[in-house]
Design a protein around this motif. Structure first.
Motif, PDB file in Angstrom:
ATOM      1  N   ALA A 153      60.405  -3.382  -2.964  1.00 47.63           N
ATOM      2  CA  ALA A 153      59.906  -3.956  -4.212  1.00 47.63           C
ATOM      3  C   ALA A 153      58.754  -4.928  -3.946  1.00 47.63           C
ATOM      4  CB  ALA A 153      61.027  -4.673  -4.954  1.00 47.63           C
ATOM      5  N   ALA A 154      57.850  -5.025  -4.905  1.00 47.55           N
ATOM      6  CA  ALA A 154      56.772  -6.008  -4.885  1.00 47.55           C
ATOM      7  C   ALA A 154      56.515  -6.410  -6.333  1.00 47.55           C
ATOM      8  CB  ALA A 154      55.513  -5.437  -4.240  1.00 47.55           C
ATOM      9  N   VAL A 155      55.688  -7.412  -6.534  1.00 50.78           N
ATOM     10  CA  VAL A 155      55.390  -7.905  -7.881  1.00 50.78           C
ATOM     11  C   VAL A 155      53.890  -7.858  -8.109  1.00 50.78           C
ATOM     12  CG1 VAL A 155      55.567  -9.849  -9.475  1.00 50.78           C
ATOM     13  CG2 VAL A 155      57.420  -9.389  -7.859  1.00 50.78           C
ATOM     14  N   ALA A 156      53.480  -7.230  -9.197  1.00 53.56           N
ATOM     15  CA  ALA A 156      52.064  -7.171  -9.564  1.00 53.56           C
ATOM     16  C   ALA A 156      51.785  -8.143 -10.699  1.00 53.56           C
ATOM     17  CB  ALA A 156      51.685  -5.758  -9.992  1.00 53.56           C
ATOM     18  N   VAL A 157      50.647  -8.826 -10.634  1.00 56.05           N
ATOM     19  CA  VAL A 157      50.202  -9.709 -11.716  1.00 56.05           C
ATOM     20  C   VAL A 157      48.777  -9.304 -12.083  1.00 56.05           C
ATOM     21  CG1 VAL A 157      51.677 -11.618 -10.991  1.00 56.05           C
ATOM     22  CG2 VAL A 157      49.325 -11.501 -10.152  1.00 56.05           C
ATOM     23  N   PRO A 158      48.391  -9.479 -13.355  1.00 51.99           N
ATOM     24  CA  PRO A 158      47.083  -8.998 -13.809  1.00 51.99           C
ATOM     25  C   PRO A 158      45.941  -9.915 -13.366  1.00 51.99           C
ATOM     26  CG  PRO A 158      48.186 -10.120 -15.591  1.00 51.99           C
ATOM     27  CD  PRO A 158      49.175 -10.058 -14.461  1.00 51.99           C
ATOM     28  N   PRO A 159      44.717  -9.392 -13.345  1.00 49.82           N
ATOM     29  CA  PRO A 159      43.560 -10.254 -13.093  1.00 49.82           C
ATOM     30  C   PRO A 159      43.345 -11.192 -14.274  1.00 49.82           C
ATOM     31  CG  PRO A 159      42.842  -8.060 -13.730  1.00 49.82           C
ATOM     32  CD  PRO A 159      44.333  -7.990 -13.564  1.00 49.82           C
ATOM     33  N   LEU A 160      42.858 -12.378 -14.002  1.00 53.57           N
ATOM     34  CA  LEU A 160      42.527 -13.349 -15.047  1.00 53.57           C
ATOM     35  C   LEU A 160      41.005 -13.433 -15.121  1.00 53.57           C
ATOM     36  CD1 LEU A 160      45.152 -16.142 -14.255  1.00 53.57           C
ATOM     37  CD2 LEU A 160      45.236 -14.439 -16.086  1.00 53.57           C
ATOM     38  N   ALA A 161      40.456 -12.886 -16.192  1.00 53.07           N
ATOM     39  CA  ALA A 161      38.995 -12.790 -16.317  1.00 53.07           C
ATOM     40  C   ALA A 161      38.522 -13.564 -17.547  1.00 53.07           C
ATOM     41  CB  ALA A 161      38.578 -11.327 -16.421  1.00 53.07           C
ATOM     42  N   PRO A 162      38.097 -14.816 -17.383  1.00 58.02           N
ATOM     43  CA  PRO A 162      37.613 -15.601 -18.518  1.00 58.02           C
ATOM     44  C   PRO A 162      36.315 -15.023 -19.097  1.00 58.02           C
ATOM     45  CG  PRO A 162      38.148 -17.009 -16.633  1.00 58.02           C
ATOM     46  CD  PRO A 162      38.134 -15.601 -16.143  1.00 58.02           C
ATOM     47  N   ASP A 163      36.138 -15.219 -20.394  1.00 57.38           N
ATOM     48  CA  ASP A 163      34.868 -14.852 -21.024  1.00 57.38           C
ATOM     49  C   ASP A 163      33.778 -15.844 -20.639  1.00 57.38           C
ATOM     50  OD1 ASP A 163      35.918 -12.644 -22.520  1.00 57.38           O
ATOM     51  OD2 ASP A 163      36.801 -14.083 -23.914  1.00 57.38           O
ATOM     52  N   VAL A 164      34.156 -17.133 -20.585  1.00 58.20           N
ATOM     53  CA  VAL A 164      33.189 -18.199 -20.324  1.00 58.20           C
ATOM     54  C   VAL A 164      33.761 -19.182 -19.320  1.00 58.20           C
ATOM     55  CG1 VAL A 164      31.749 -20.017 -21.324  1.00 58.20           C
ATOM     56  CG2 VAL A 164      32.317 -18.000 -22.688  1.00 58.20           C
ATOM     57  N   CYS A 165      32.953 -19.557 -18.353  1.00 61.49           N
ATOM     58  CA  CYS A 165      33.321 -20.557 -17.352  1.00 61.49           C
ATOM     59  C   CYS A 165      32.420 -21.778 -17.506  1.00 61.49           C
ATOM     60  CB  CYS A 165      33.166 -19.963 -15.959  1.00 61.49           C
ATOM     61  SG  CYS A 165      33.470 -21.130 -14.616  1.00 61.49           S
ATOM     62  N   LEU A 166      33.017 -22.955 -17.610  1.00 58.40           N
ATOM     63  CA  LEU A 166      32.286 -24.217 -17.699  1.00 58.40           C
ATOM     64  C   LEU A 166      32.456 -24.957 -16.378  1.00 58.40           C
ATOM     65  CD1 LEU A 166      33.572 -25.358 -21.221  1.00 58.40           C
ATOM     66  CD2 LEU A 166      31.615 -23.883 -20.708  1.00 58.40           C
ATOM     67  N   VAL A 167      31.347 -25.376 -15.786  1.00 60.22           N
ATOM     68  CA  VAL A 167      31.402 -26.048 -14.485  1.00 60.22           C
ATOM     69  C   VAL A 167      30.466 -27.252 -14.506  1.00 60.22           C
ATOM     70  CG1 VAL A 167      31.098 -25.800 -11.991  1.00 60.22           C
ATOM     71  CG2 VAL A 167      31.830 -23.842 -13.337  1.00 60.22           C
ATOM     72  N   HIS A 168      30.891 -28.335 -13.838  1.00 62.55           N
ATOM     73  CA  HIS A 168      30.050 -29.516 -13.705  1.00 62.55           C
ATOM     74  C   HIS A 168      29.823 -29.818 -12.232  1.00 62.55           C
ATOM     75  CE1 HIS A 168      28.081 -33.190 -14.996  1.00 62.55           C
ATOM     76  NE2 HIS A 168      28.773 -33.860 -14.092  1.00 62.55           N
ATOM     77  N   VAL A 169      28.596 -30.152 -11.883  1.00 59.48           N
ATOM     78  CA  VAL A 169      28.240 -30.482 -10.503  1.00 59.48           C
ATOM     79  C   VAL A 169      27.341 -31.712 -10.482  1.00 59.48           C
ATOM     80  CG1 VAL A 169      28.460 -28.131  -9.606  1.00 59.48           C
ATOM     81  CG2 VAL A 169      26.270 -28.888 -10.584  1.00 59.48           C
ATOM     82  N   ALA A 170      27.082 -32.204  -9.283  1.00 57.41           N
ATOM     83  CA  ALA A 170      26.229 -33.374  -9.131  1.00 57.41           C
ATOM     84  C   ALA A 170      24.754 -33.030  -9.336  1.00 57.41           C
ATOM     85  CB  ALA A 170      26.435 -33.999  -7.752  1.00 57.41           C
ATOM     86  N   LYS A 171      24.335 -31.884  -8.783  1.00 59.01           N
ATOM     87  CA  LYS A 171      22.920 -31.509  -8.838  1.00 59.01           C
ATOM     88  C   LYS A 171      22.778 -30.036  -9.200  1.00 59.01           C
ATOM     89  CE  LYS A 171      21.348 -34.767  -5.255  1.00 59.01           C
ATOM     90  NZ  LYS A 171      20.572 -34.896  -3.994  1.00 59.01           N
ATOM     91  N   ALA A 172      21.708 -29.725  -9.917  1.00 58.18           N
ATOM     92  CA  ALA A 172      21.369 -28.335 -10.211  1.00 58.18           C
ATOM     93  C   ALA A 172      19.864 -28.228 -10.362  1.00 58.18           C
ATOM     94  CB  ALA A 172      22.064 -27.859 -11.483  1.00 58.18           C
ATOM     95  N   ASP A 173      19.336 -27.026 -10.202  1.00 65.39           N
ATOM     96  CA  ASP A 173      17.939 -26.789 -10.546  1.00 65.39           C
ATOM     97  C   ASP A 173      17.881 -25.995 -11.846  1.00 65.39           C
ATOM     98  OD1 ASP A 173      18.367 -24.086  -9.958  1.00 65.39           O
ATOM     99  OD2 ASP A 173      17.397 -24.179  -7.991  1.00 65.39           O
TER     100      ASP A 173
END
Length: 295
Positions: A153-173
């Motif tokens: 036996a094993a256990v399968a779980v579904p992929p988690l695919a968000p529509d939108v990802c929000l991320v904050h960082v120190a620096k970006a261009d």
């Protein structure tokens, strides 16, 4: 060769593209590097019926969206305010069954996101998961399968695919390359798992800074749809290397939340101002500057 296009937008412009009912994930861990400026903009725009896919250790942004009436469903292992305990609005909404709760453990969220990031149809766990309550309380998530190599036996779980990802960082261009000055908290996984990525940053720097040391890039611009300049964008949480968290304000928020008064907090701190700049001007920038980390 066509010229590279700037992805720089205001928070309102970037978040206006997030529809009601979207599956949303946000980066950071506990009170560190949470994209609160983008979350506040979701509150201002009156977002509704969102499905939250949190990282394993998350809290403030979800609790705030619940209080704003923006959340319909949460896939969850933990929602808390770190040293302040369990998130009050989350707990109250869960107990009253005002939001749909899908119970998962941290490995399920982590490997579900990894599966989505890798384009896999599911992730597989050892059969020990069958000894927990999770398959019983969330049968739509945990499916018993047969290991094709051993017959066990094993256990399968579904992929988690968000529509939108929000991320904050120190620096970006302006092209979406992002740099975190603290530890990486699944940002590289969640941006690959998501269909769209909105990146906010304390500072917008020239692309040459990324070209000079490309191996330090936390998030590659090719994965990012929009870039938002958001000084103190993690407030009242912390942005490692830039500013500390605002402990007095977090204590005030927690007290309001425990008394079911977060609505008044939202009205006075968020909806009363057209954007974060106006909010911070009303609060007084000098107080915020005291949180800044000297570099």
């Amino acid at each position: 060769m066509s010229q590279r296009r700037s992805k720089l937008k205001s928070a309102a412009e970037a978040c206006a593209t997030i529809p009601d009912g979207a599956k949303v994930i946000a980066g950071g861990v506990h009170l560190s590097n949470t994209p609160m400026a983008l979350v506040r903009e979701l509150v201002r725009k009156g977002a509704k019926d969102l499905e939250i896919i949190p990282t394993p250790a998350t809290g403030l942004w979800v609790d705030l969206l619940i209080a704003a009436g923006a959340v319909k469903k949460i896939n969850v292992s933990y929602i808390g305010l770190e040293f302040l305990g369990l998130a009050p609005n989350f707990r109250r909404a869960a107990e009253a069954r005002k939001i749909e709760i899908v119970d998962m453990d941290e490995p399920t969220i982590f490997h579900g996101l990894r599966a989505a990031a890798s384009g896999l149809p599911f992730a597989v766990f050892p059969p020990i998961h069958l000894l927990t309550d999770l398959p019983r309380v969330s049968p739509q998530v945990y499916k018993e399968i047969v290991n094709p190599f051993t017959g066990e036996a094993a256990v399968a779980v579904p992929p988690l695919a968000p529509d939108v990802c929000l991320v904050h960082v120190a620096k970006a261009d302006i092209y979406g390359n992002g740099l975190s000055l603290g530890g990486r908290h699944m940002e590289d996984v969640i941006v690959k798992a998501s269909k769209r990525v909105i990146l906010s940053a304390e500072e917008i720097v020239d692309n040459s800074e990324f070209c000079a040391d490309p191996t330090r890039t936390t998030i590659p611009g090719v994965l990012v749809e929009s870039v938002v300049h958001a000084p103190f964008g993690a407030w009242p949480g912390a942005c490692p290397g830039v500013h500390n968290y605002d402990r007095p304000h977090l204590l005030d928020y927690n007290e309001a939340a425990k008394k079911d008064q977060t609505g008044a907090y939202i009205d006075s701190f968020i909806r009363a101002h057209k954007d974060d700049n106006a909010m911070f001007s009303a609060l007084g920038w000098s107080g915020l500057e005291s949180l800044r980390i000297s570099r």
